[in-house]
Design a protein around this motif. Sequence first.
Motif, short mmCIF file in Angstrom:
data_model
loop_
_atom_site.label_atom_id
_atom_site.label_comp_id
_atom_site.label_asym_id
_atom_site.label_seq_id
_atom_site.Cartn_x
_atom_site.Cartn_y
_atom_site.Cartn_z
N ARG A 33 0.85 -1.20 0.00
CA ARG A 33 0.00 0.00 0.00
C ARG A 33 0.88 1.24 0.00
O ARG A 33 2.02 1.22 0.46
CB ARG A 33 -0.94 0.00 1.19
CG ARG A 33 -0.24 0.16 2.49
CD ARG A 33 -1.21 0.18 3.64
NE ARG A 33 -0.44 0.11 4.86
CZ ARG A 33 -0.94 0.21 6.06
NH1 ARG A 33 -2.22 0.36 6.22
NH2 ARG A 33 -0.18 0.13 7.12
N TRP A 41 -5.24 6.31 -0.13
CA TRP A 41 -4.36 5.15 -0.18
C TRP A 41 -4.64 4.32 -1.43
O TRP A 41 -5.77 4.25 -1.89
CB TRP A 41 -4.55 4.29 1.06
CG TRP A 41 -4.06 4.96 2.30
CD1 TRP A 41 -4.73 5.88 3.05
CD2 TRP A 41 -2.80 4.78 2.92
NE1 TRP A 41 -3.96 6.28 4.10
CE2 TRP A 41 -2.77 5.62 4.06
CE3 TRP A 41 -1.69 3.99 2.63
CZ2 TRP A 41 -1.67 5.68 4.90
CZ3 TRP A 41 -0.60 4.05 3.49
CH2 TRP A 41 -0.59 4.89 4.61
N ILE A 43 -3.75 0.33 -2.98
CA ILE A 43 -3.18 -1.01 -2.84
C ILE A 43 -2.67 -1.39 -4.21
O ILE A 43 -3.38 -1.27 -5.20
CB ILE A 43 -4.24 -2.03 -2.37
CG1 ILE A 43 -4.91 -1.57 -1.08
CG2 ILE A 43 -3.62 -3.42 -2.23
CD1 ILE A 43 -3.99 -1.43 0.09
N ARG A 64 -7.50 5.14 5.02
CA ARG A 64 -6.48 4.28 5.63
C ARG A 64 -7.06 2.97 6.16
O ARG A 64 -6.49 1.90 5.97
CB ARG A 64 -5.77 5.02 6.76
CG ARG A 64 -4.55 4.26 7.26
CD ARG A 64 -3.91 4.94 8.40
NE ARG A 64 -4.68 4.58 9.59
CZ ARG A 64 -4.37 4.93 10.83
NH1 ARG A 64 -3.34 5.68 11.04
NH2 ARG A 64 -5.10 4.55 11.83
N ARG A 65 -8.20 3.04 6.80
CA ARG A 65 -8.80 1.85 7.40
C ARG A 65 -9.16 0.80 6.33
O ARG A 65 -8.86 -0.38 6.48
CB ARG A 65 -10.04 2.25 8.19
CG ARG A 65 -10.65 1.11 8.94
CD ARG A 65 -11.76 1.61 9.82
NE ARG A 65 -12.32 0.50 10.56
CZ ARG A 65 -13.36 0.59 11.31
NH1 ARG A 65 -13.97 1.75 11.47
NH2 ARG A 65 -13.82 -0.45 11.96
N ASN A 66 -9.81 1.23 5.25
CA ASN A 66 -10.16 0.29 4.19
C ASN A 66 -8.92 -0.23 3.47
O ASN A 66 -8.89 -1.38 3.04
CB ASN A 66 -11.15 0.92 3.22
CG ASN A 66 -12.54 1.03 3.81
OD1 ASN A 66 -12.87 0.38 4.78
ND2 ASN A 66 -13.36 1.88 3.22
N GLU A 68 -6.02 -0.77 4.92
CA GLU A 68 -5.46 -1.79 5.81
C GLU A 68 -6.23 -3.10 5.68
O GLU A 68 -5.63 -4.17 5.60
CB GLU A 68 -5.50 -1.30 7.25
CG GLU A 68 -4.49 -0.22 7.55
CD GLU A 68 -4.66 0.39 8.93
OE1 GLU A 68 -5.59 0.01 9.68
OE2 GLU A 68 -3.85 1.27 9.27
N LYS A 69 -7.56 -3.01 5.64
CA LYS A 69 -8.37 -4.21 5.50
C LYS A 69 -8.13 -4.91 4.18
O LYS A 69 -7.97 -6.13 4.12
CB LYS A 69 -9.86 -3.87 5.65
CG LYS A 69 -10.27 -3.53 7.05
CD LYS A 69 -11.75 -3.20 7.09
CE LYS A 69 -12.17 -2.81 8.48
NZ LYS A 69 -13.60 -2.50 8.55
N LEU A 71 -5.53 -4.72 2.21
CA LEU A 71 -4.17 -5.28 2.17
C LEU A 71 -4.10 -6.59 2.96
O LEU A 71 -3.51 -7.57 2.49
CB LEU A 71 -3.16 -4.28 2.71
CG LEU A 71 -1.71 -4.66 2.58
CD1 LEU A 71 -1.31 -4.81 1.12
CD2 LEU A 71 -0.83 -3.64 3.26
N THR A 72 -4.72 -6.63 4.11
CA THR A 72 -4.75 -7.85 4.91
C THR A 72 -5.43 -8.98 4.15
O THR A 72 -4.94 -10.10 4.09
CB THR A 72 -5.46 -7.61 6.25
OG1 THR A 72 -4.74 -6.61 6.96
CG2 THR A 72 -5.54 -8.87 7.07
#
Length: 77
Positions: A33, A41, A43, A64-66, A68-69, A71-72
Amino acid sequence: MSKSHEQQKHTLLGWQAQGGPPRLSVDLYQFGRRIEADGSWTIYHVFTGTPAHIGSWTMTGLNRRNAEKALTILNTH
């Protein structure tokens, strides 16, 4: 949360519930990311640098939160 970010969240949850990404490798992370100049952001595929996709949704303009999700989910083996 904006409507767009709420839609992103629902897309991620649905995609994850359906099994997520194909398992291309058990040893390498396929996605990274980055923060863009406008503060959003992206990905991206680490080998090509192109934005990742979940279905028809291009992984750009994320909060940022989405990010991170996503990317995980994308890097889960």
